[in-house]
Design a protein around this motif. Structure first.
Motif, PDB file in Angstrom:
ATOM      1  N   SER A   8       0.130  -4.805  -3.926  1.00  8.73           N
ATOM      2  CA  SER A   8       0.054  -6.084  -3.219  1.00  8.73           C
ATOM      3  C   SER A   8       0.894  -5.923  -1.959  1.00  8.73           C
ATOM      4  O   SER A   8       1.903  -5.219  -1.985  1.00  8.73           O
ATOM      5  CB  SER A   8       0.608  -7.192  -4.107  1.00  8.73           C
ATOM      6  OG  SER A   8       0.687  -8.406  -3.414  1.00  8.73           O
ATOM      7  N   PRO A   9       0.519  -6.544  -0.858  1.00 11.94           N
ATOM      8  CA  PRO A   9       1.275  -6.344   0.378  1.00 11.94           C
ATOM      9  C   PRO A   9       2.567  -7.164   0.456  1.00 11.94           C
ATOM     10  O   PRO A   9       2.908  -7.718   1.487  1.00 11.94           O
ATOM     11  CB  PRO A   9       0.274  -6.764   1.456  1.00 11.94           C
ATOM     12  CG  PRO A   9      -0.553  -7.811   0.802  1.00 11.94           C
ATOM     13  CD  PRO A   9      -0.670  -7.378  -0.634  1.00 11.94           C
ATOM     14  N   ILE A  69       1.943  -4.398  12.040  1.00 11.93           N
ATOM     15  CA  ILE A  69       1.769  -5.278  10.886  1.00 11.93           C
ATOM     16  C   ILE A  69       2.160  -6.685  11.314  1.00 11.93           C
ATOM     17  O   ILE A  69       2.767  -6.875  12.371  1.00 11.93           O
ATOM     18  CB  ILE A  69       2.615  -4.846   9.656  1.00 11.93           C
ATOM     19  CG1 ILE A  69       4.105  -4.876   9.972  1.00 11.93           C
ATOM     20  CG2 ILE A  69       2.189  -3.498   9.133  1.00 11.93           C
ATOM     21  CD1 ILE A  69       4.996  -4.617   8.770  1.00 11.93           C
ATOM     22  N   GLU A  70       1.812  -7.659  10.474  1.00 11.08           N
ATOM     23  CA  GLU A  70       2.257  -9.024  10.725  1.00 11.08           C
ATOM     24  C   GLU A  70       2.722  -9.644   9.415  1.00 11.08           C
ATOM     25  O   GLU A  70       2.195  -9.324   8.354  1.00 11.08           O
ATOM     26  CB  GLU A  70       1.164  -9.859  11.375  1.00 11.08           C
ATOM     27  CG  GLU A  70      -0.109  -9.965  10.574  1.00 11.08           C
ATOM     28  CD  GLU A  70      -1.213 -10.705  11.323  1.00 11.08           C
ATOM     29  OE1 GLU A  70      -0.968 -11.210  12.428  1.00 11.08           O
ATOM     30  OE2 GLU A  70      -2.308 -10.759  10.780  1.00 11.08           O
ATOM     31  N   CYS A  71       3.723 -10.485   9.518  1.00  9.98           N
ATOM     32  CA  CYS A  71       4.235 -11.203   8.364  1.00  9.98           C
ATOM     33  C   CYS A  71       3.382 -12.453   8.194  1.00  9.98           C
ATOM     34  O   CYS A  71       3.306 -13.277   9.097  1.00  9.98           O
ATOM     35  CB  CYS A  71       5.698 -11.569   8.568  1.00  9.98           C
ATOM     36  SG  CYS A  71       6.483 -12.279   7.115  1.00  9.98           S
ATOM     37  N   VAL A  72       2.720 -12.571   7.044  1.00  9.98           N
ATOM     38  CA  VAL A  72       1.796 -13.687   6.842  1.00  9.98           C
ATOM     39  C   VAL A  72       2.287 -14.666   5.778  1.00  9.98           C
ATOM     40  O   VAL A  72       1.653 -15.676   5.543  1.00  9.98           O
ATOM     41  CB  VAL A  72       0.371 -13.185   6.482  1.00  9.98           C
ATOM     42  CG1 VAL A  72      -0.222 -12.424   7.647  1.00  9.98           C
ATOM     43  CG2 VAL A  72       0.384 -12.336   5.227  1.00  9.98           C
ATOM     44  N   GLU A 105       5.140 -11.351   2.609  1.00  9.95           N
ATOM     45  CA  GLU A 105       3.805 -10.759   2.543  1.00  9.95           C
ATOM     46  C   GLU A 105       3.443 -10.218   3.923  1.00  9.95           C
ATOM     47  O   GLU A 105       3.704 -10.870   4.936  1.00  9.95           O
ATOM     48  CB  GLU A 105       2.772 -11.801   2.116  1.00  9.95           C
ATOM     49  CG  GLU A 105       1.387 -11.204   1.935  1.00  9.95           C
ATOM     50  CD  GLU A 105       0.388 -12.203   1.375  1.00  9.95           C
ATOM     51  OE1 GLU A 105      -0.804 -11.872   1.373  1.00  9.95           O
ATOM     52  OE2 GLU A 105       0.789 -13.298   0.939  1.00  9.95           O
ATOM     53  N   TRP A 106       2.855  -9.033   3.957  1.00  6.34           N
ATOM     54  CA  TRP A 106       2.554  -8.341   5.202  1.00  6.34           C
ATOM     55  C   TRP A 106       1.069  -7.995   5.277  1.00  6.34           C
ATOM     56  O   TRP A 106       0.432  -7.746   4.264  1.00  6.34           O
ATOM     57  CB  TRP A 106       3.370  -7.056   5.301  1.00  6.34           C
ATOM     58  CG  TRP A 106       4.829  -7.314   5.185  1.00  6.34           C
ATOM     59  CD1 TRP A 106       5.571  -7.325   4.039  1.00  6.34           C
ATOM     60  CD2 TRP A 106       5.729  -7.655   6.228  1.00  6.34           C
ATOM     61  NE1 TRP A 106       6.877  -7.633   4.314  1.00  6.34           N
ATOM     62  CE2 TRP A 106       6.991  -7.837   5.657  1.00  6.34           C
ATOM     63  CE3 TRP A 106       5.579  -7.804   7.597  1.00  6.34           C
ATOM     64  CZ2 TRP A 106       8.103  -8.169   6.418  1.00  6.34           C
ATOM     65  CZ3 TRP A 106       6.686  -8.129   8.351  1.00  6.34           C
ATOM     66  CH2 TRP A 106       7.942  -8.312   7.755  1.00  6.34           C
ATOM     67  N   ARG A 107       0.555  -7.943   6.488  1.00  7.95           N
ATOM     68  CA  ARG A 107      -0.840  -7.551   6.706  1.00  7.95           C
ATOM     69  C   ARG A 107      -0.857  -6.495   7.811  1.00  7.95           C
ATOM     70  O   ARG A 107      -0.220  -6.665   8.853  1.00  7.95           O
ATOM     71  CB  ARG A 107      -1.671  -8.750   7.132  1.00  7.95           C
ATOM     72  CG  ARG A 107      -3.138  -8.401   7.381  1.00  7.95           C
ATOM     73  CD  ARG A 107      -3.972  -9.597   7.796  1.00  7.95           C
ATOM     74  NE  ARG A 107      -3.845 -10.684   6.829  1.00  7.95           N
ATOM     75  CZ  ARG A 107      -3.725 -11.971   7.157  1.00  7.95           C
ATOM     76  NH1 ARG A 107      -3.715 -12.337   8.416  1.00  7.95           N
ATOM     77  NH2 ARG A 107      -3.629 -12.893   6.232  1.00  7.95           N
ATOM     78  N   THR A 128      -2.363  -4.730  10.917  1.00  4.80           N
ATOM     79  CA  THR A 128      -3.221  -5.127  12.028  1.00  4.80           C
ATOM     80  C   THR A 128      -4.195  -3.990  12.347  1.00  4.80           C
ATOM     81  O   THR A 128      -4.079  -2.880  11.818  1.00  4.80           O
ATOM     82  CB  THR A 128      -2.380  -5.439  13.281  1.00  4.80           C
ATOM     83  OG1 THR A 128      -1.710  -4.237  13.681  1.00  4.80           O
ATOM     84  CG2 THR A 128      -1.364  -6.542  13.021  1.00  4.80           C
ATOM     85  N   ARG A 168      -3.876   0.058  11.521  1.00  2.00           N
ATOM     86  CA  ARG A 168      -4.917   0.909  10.901  1.00  2.00           C
ATOM     87  C   ARG A 168      -5.239   2.104  11.793  1.00  2.00           C
ATOM     88  O   ARG A 168      -5.411   3.220  11.320  1.00  2.00           O
ATOM     89  CB  ARG A 168      -6.177   0.088  10.633  1.00  2.00           C
ATOM     90  CG  ARG A 168      -6.060  -0.802   9.443  1.00  2.00           C
ATOM     91  CD  ARG A 168      -7.404  -1.482   9.128  1.00  2.00           C
ATOM     92  NE  ARG A 168      -7.206  -2.602   8.233  1.00  2.00           N
ATOM     93  CZ  ARG A 168      -6.837  -3.810   8.594  1.00  2.00           C
ATOM     94  NH1 ARG A 168      -6.623  -4.089   9.855  1.00  2.00           N
ATOM     95  NH2 ARG A 168      -6.664  -4.756   7.698  1.00  2.00           N
TER      96      ARG A 168
END
Length: 91
Positions: free
Chosen positions: A17-18, A62-65, A75-77, A79, A83
């Motif tokens: 999980s991120p 990345i971004e903190c979501v 939680e991170w995603r 970008t 990638r």
């Protein structure tokens, strides 16, 4: 042992999980694997992993979501730029 940002970015990509706790687990597993292969050094602290995550966020990889969620952390995603960076490093 140093902790390059690209290793943390890879941990974000491979974590179950991120969330921070799972990303930290991936970093710890990578450290243990490196030590088994002959590297030396203490495992990275949770604070160091979070600093690397924030650094990756500032670079736009990345971004903190999601805010802190008790034990599991932020939680991170990844970008599109993140990638692309992982793909560039893999080739």
């Amino acid at each position: 042992m140093k902790l390059p940002g690209i290793e943390v970015l890879a941990a974000v990509a491979t974590a179950v999980s991120p969330r921070g706790a799972y990303i930290n687990d991936q970093v710890q597993r990578a450290h243990a694997k490196a030590v088994k292969a002959g590297a030396i050094g203490h495992p990275p602290s949770t604070g160091l992993v979070l600093r690397r995550l924030r650094s990756l966020e500032k670079r736009g990889l990345i971004e903190c979501v999601g805010g802190p969620d008790g034990y599991y952390g932020f939680e991170w995603r990844i970008t599109d730029a993140g990638r692309a960076e992982l793909a560039r490093r893999a080739s």
